[in-house]
Write a protein that holds these residues in place. Sequence first.
Motif, PDB file in Angstrom:
ATOM      1  N   ILE A  37     -45.185  -4.372  16.975  1.00  0.00           N
ATOM      2  CA  ILE A  37     -45.849  -3.994  18.415  1.00  0.00           C
ATOM      3  C   ILE A  37     -44.426  -4.785  18.773  1.00  0.00           C
ATOM      4  O   ILE A  37     -43.611  -4.872  19.926  1.00  0.00           O
ATOM      5  CB  ILE A  37     -46.816  -3.854  18.935  1.00  0.00           C
ATOM      6  CG1 ILE A  37     -47.719  -3.099  18.751  1.00  0.00           C
ATOM      7  CG2 ILE A  37     -46.965  -3.855  20.621  1.00  0.00           C
ATOM      8  CD1 ILE A  37     -49.398  -3.172  18.897  1.00  0.00           C
ATOM      9  N   ALA A  38     -44.201  -6.038  18.596  1.00  0.00           N
ATOM     10  CA  ALA A  38     -43.113  -7.163  19.408  1.00  0.00           C
ATOM     11  C   ALA A  38     -42.429  -6.737  19.276  1.00  0.00           C
ATOM     12  O   ALA A  38     -41.050  -6.825  19.624  1.00  0.00           O
ATOM     13  CB  ALA A  38     -43.407  -8.769  18.986  1.00  0.00           C
ATOM     14  N   PHE A  39     -42.393  -6.470  17.728  1.00  0.00           N
ATOM     15  CA  PHE A  39     -39.939  -5.708  17.445  1.00  0.00           C
ATOM     16  C   PHE A  39     -40.166  -4.723  17.647  1.00  0.00           C
ATOM     17  O   PHE A  39     -38.983  -4.901  18.544  1.00  0.00           O
ATOM     18  CB  PHE A  39     -40.313  -5.846  15.791  1.00  0.00           C
ATOM     19  CG  PHE A  39     -38.864  -4.785  15.531  1.00  0.00           C
ATOM     20  CD1 PHE A  39     -37.965  -6.085  15.209  1.00  0.00           C
ATOM     21  CD2 PHE A  39     -38.294  -4.368  15.114  1.00  0.00           C
ATOM     22  CE1 PHE A  39     -36.779  -6.027  14.830  1.00  0.00           C
ATOM     23  CE2 PHE A  39     -38.483  -3.472  14.155  1.00  0.00           C
ATOM     24  CZ  PHE A  39     -36.337  -4.298  14.098  1.00  0.00           C
ATOM     25  N   LYS A  40     -40.439  -3.264  18.735  1.00  0.00           N
ATOM     26  CA  LYS A  40     -40.211  -2.361  19.020  1.00  0.00           C
ATOM     27  C   LYS A  40     -40.175  -2.699  20.010  1.00  0.00           C
ATOM     28  O   LYS A  40     -38.956  -1.597  21.221  1.00  0.00           O
ATOM     29  CB  LYS A  40     -41.691  -1.377  18.774  1.00  0.00           C
ATOM     30  CG  LYS A  40     -41.881  -0.931  17.406  1.00  0.00           C
ATOM     31  CD  LYS A  40     -40.391   0.365  17.111  1.00  0.00           C
ATOM     32  CE  LYS A  40     -40.862   0.890  15.724  1.00  0.00           C
ATOM     33  NZ  LYS A  40     -39.925   2.246  15.957  1.00  0.00           N
ATOM     34  N   LYS A  41     -41.022  -3.589  20.678  1.00  0.00           N
ATOM     35  CA  LYS A  41     -41.277  -3.702  22.343  1.00  0.00           C
ATOM     36  C   LYS A  41     -39.685  -4.656  22.384  1.00  0.00           C
ATOM     37  O   LYS A  41     -39.190  -4.668  23.605  1.00  0.00           O
ATOM     38  CB  LYS A  41     -42.288  -4.652  23.072  1.00  0.00           C
ATOM     39  CG  LYS A  41     -43.230  -3.704  22.426  1.00  0.00           C
ATOM     40  CD  LYS A  41     -43.342  -2.163  23.834  1.00  0.00           C
ATOM     41  CE  LYS A  41     -44.230  -1.130  23.462  1.00  0.00           C
ATOM     42  NZ  LYS A  41     -44.515  -0.888  25.191  1.00  0.00           N
ATOM     43  N   GLY A  50     -37.358 -10.396  29.019  1.00  0.00           N
ATOM     44  CA  GLY A  50     -38.370  -9.083  28.325  1.00  0.00           C
ATOM     45  C   GLY A  50     -37.749  -9.738  26.801  1.00  0.00           C
ATOM     46  O   GLY A  50     -39.670  -9.942  25.949  1.00  0.00           O
ATOM     47  N   LYS A  51     -36.530  -9.678  26.490  1.00  0.00           N
ATOM     48  CA  LYS A  51     -36.420  -9.948  25.025  1.00  0.00           C
ATOM     49  C   LYS A  51     -36.825 -10.794  24.905  1.00  0.00           C
ATOM     50  O   LYS A  51     -37.131 -11.692  23.630  1.00  0.00           O
ATOM     51  CB  LYS A  51     -34.922  -9.952  24.702  1.00  0.00           C
ATOM     52  CG  LYS A  51     -34.367  -8.378  25.003  1.00  0.00           C
ATOM     53  CD  LYS A  51     -32.845  -8.350  24.418  1.00  0.00           C
ATOM     54  CE  LYS A  51     -32.241  -6.872  24.116  1.00  0.00           C
ATOM     55  NZ  LYS A  51     -32.871  -5.824  23.525  1.00  0.00           N
ATOM     56  N   VAL A  52     -36.457 -12.212  25.990  1.00  0.00           N
ATOM     57  CA  VAL A  52     -37.520 -13.291  25.179  1.00  0.00           C
ATOM     58  C   VAL A  52     -39.153 -13.305  25.121  1.00  0.00           C
ATOM     59  O   VAL A  52     -39.614 -14.086  24.361  1.00  0.00           O
ATOM     60  CB  VAL A  52     -37.128 -14.670  26.604  1.00  0.00           C
ATOM     61  CG1 VAL A  52     -37.815 -15.918  26.326  1.00  0.00           C
ATOM     62  CG2 VAL A  52     -35.365 -14.644  26.279  1.00  0.00           C
ATOM     63  N   ILE A  53     -39.305 -12.972  25.508  1.00  0.00           N
ATOM     64  CA  ILE A  53     -41.174 -12.507  25.586  1.00  0.00           C
ATOM     65  C   ILE A  53     -41.422 -12.051  24.604  1.00  0.00           C
ATOM     66  O   ILE A  53     -42.216 -12.757  24.080  1.00  0.00           O
ATOM     67  CB  ILE A  53     -41.976 -11.908  27.114  1.00  0.00           C
ATOM     68  CG1 ILE A  53     -41.378 -12.976  28.817  1.00  0.00           C
ATOM     69  CG2 ILE A  53     -42.900 -11.755  26.753  1.00  0.00           C
ATOM     70  CD1 ILE A  53     -42.240 -12.086  29.885  1.00  0.00           C
ATOM     71  N   GLY A  58     -43.024 -11.712  18.616  1.00  0.00           N
ATOM     72  CA  GLY A  58     -42.890 -11.476  17.475  1.00  0.00           C
ATOM     73  C   GLY A  58     -43.264 -12.968  16.865  1.00  0.00           C
ATOM     74  O   GLY A  58     -43.427 -13.061  15.708  1.00  0.00           O
ATOM     75  N   PHE A  59     -42.869 -14.173  17.531  1.00  0.00           N
ATOM     76  CA  PHE A  59     -42.643 -15.402  16.441  1.00  0.00           C
ATOM     77  C   PHE A  59     -44.254 -16.057  16.527  1.00  0.00           C
ATOM     78  O   PHE A  59     -44.489 -16.461  15.373  1.00  0.00           O
ATOM     79  CB  PHE A  59     -41.972 -16.122  17.653  1.00  0.00           C
ATOM     80  CG  PHE A  59     -41.856 -17.701  16.574  1.00  0.00           C
ATOM     81  CD1 PHE A  59     -41.132 -18.177  15.191  1.00  0.00           C
ATOM     82  CD2 PHE A  59     -42.775 -19.062  17.057  1.00  0.00           C
ATOM     83  CE1 PHE A  59     -40.865 -18.932  14.974  1.00  0.00           C
ATOM     84  CE2 PHE A  59     -42.786 -19.756  16.738  1.00  0.00           C
ATOM     85  CZ  PHE A  59     -42.450 -20.478  15.303  1.00  0.00           C
TER      86      PHE A  59
END
Length: 114
Positions: A37-41, A50-53, A58-59
């Motif tokens: 989900i984190a990768f898709k978002k 948004g990319k940082v969050i 994802g990490f």
Amino acid sequence: MMKKAGLLLLGIIAAIVLLSNLGSLVGMMISLGILYIAFKKFIQADSTTGKVIWGILGFIGLSTAVANMPAILGLVAIYILYVVYKKWDGASDDKKDNDPFTNFEKQWDELKKS
């Protein structure tokens, strides 16, 4: 008979390994779901914030997936149980094919027909 005993022993060991790694399997599935989900978002996000969050989430998902590596033993145990299940009926069929009396009967029937 001996082959079935070996398959039974292998199945029991695989079931014990699976049950002992069940928690790791659940944790691995949850963490891989979070990572997906984190990768898709992350890909869909337009802003840097948004990319940082999503990158941080994802990490975290990746870290927990790596921490649940014993779940791979559970996956191997599932595969072994599958193979044992598929070969269980085949173990009794091998004896029938190697029985010399059965082969003799088949050949005798062929000779009678010709």
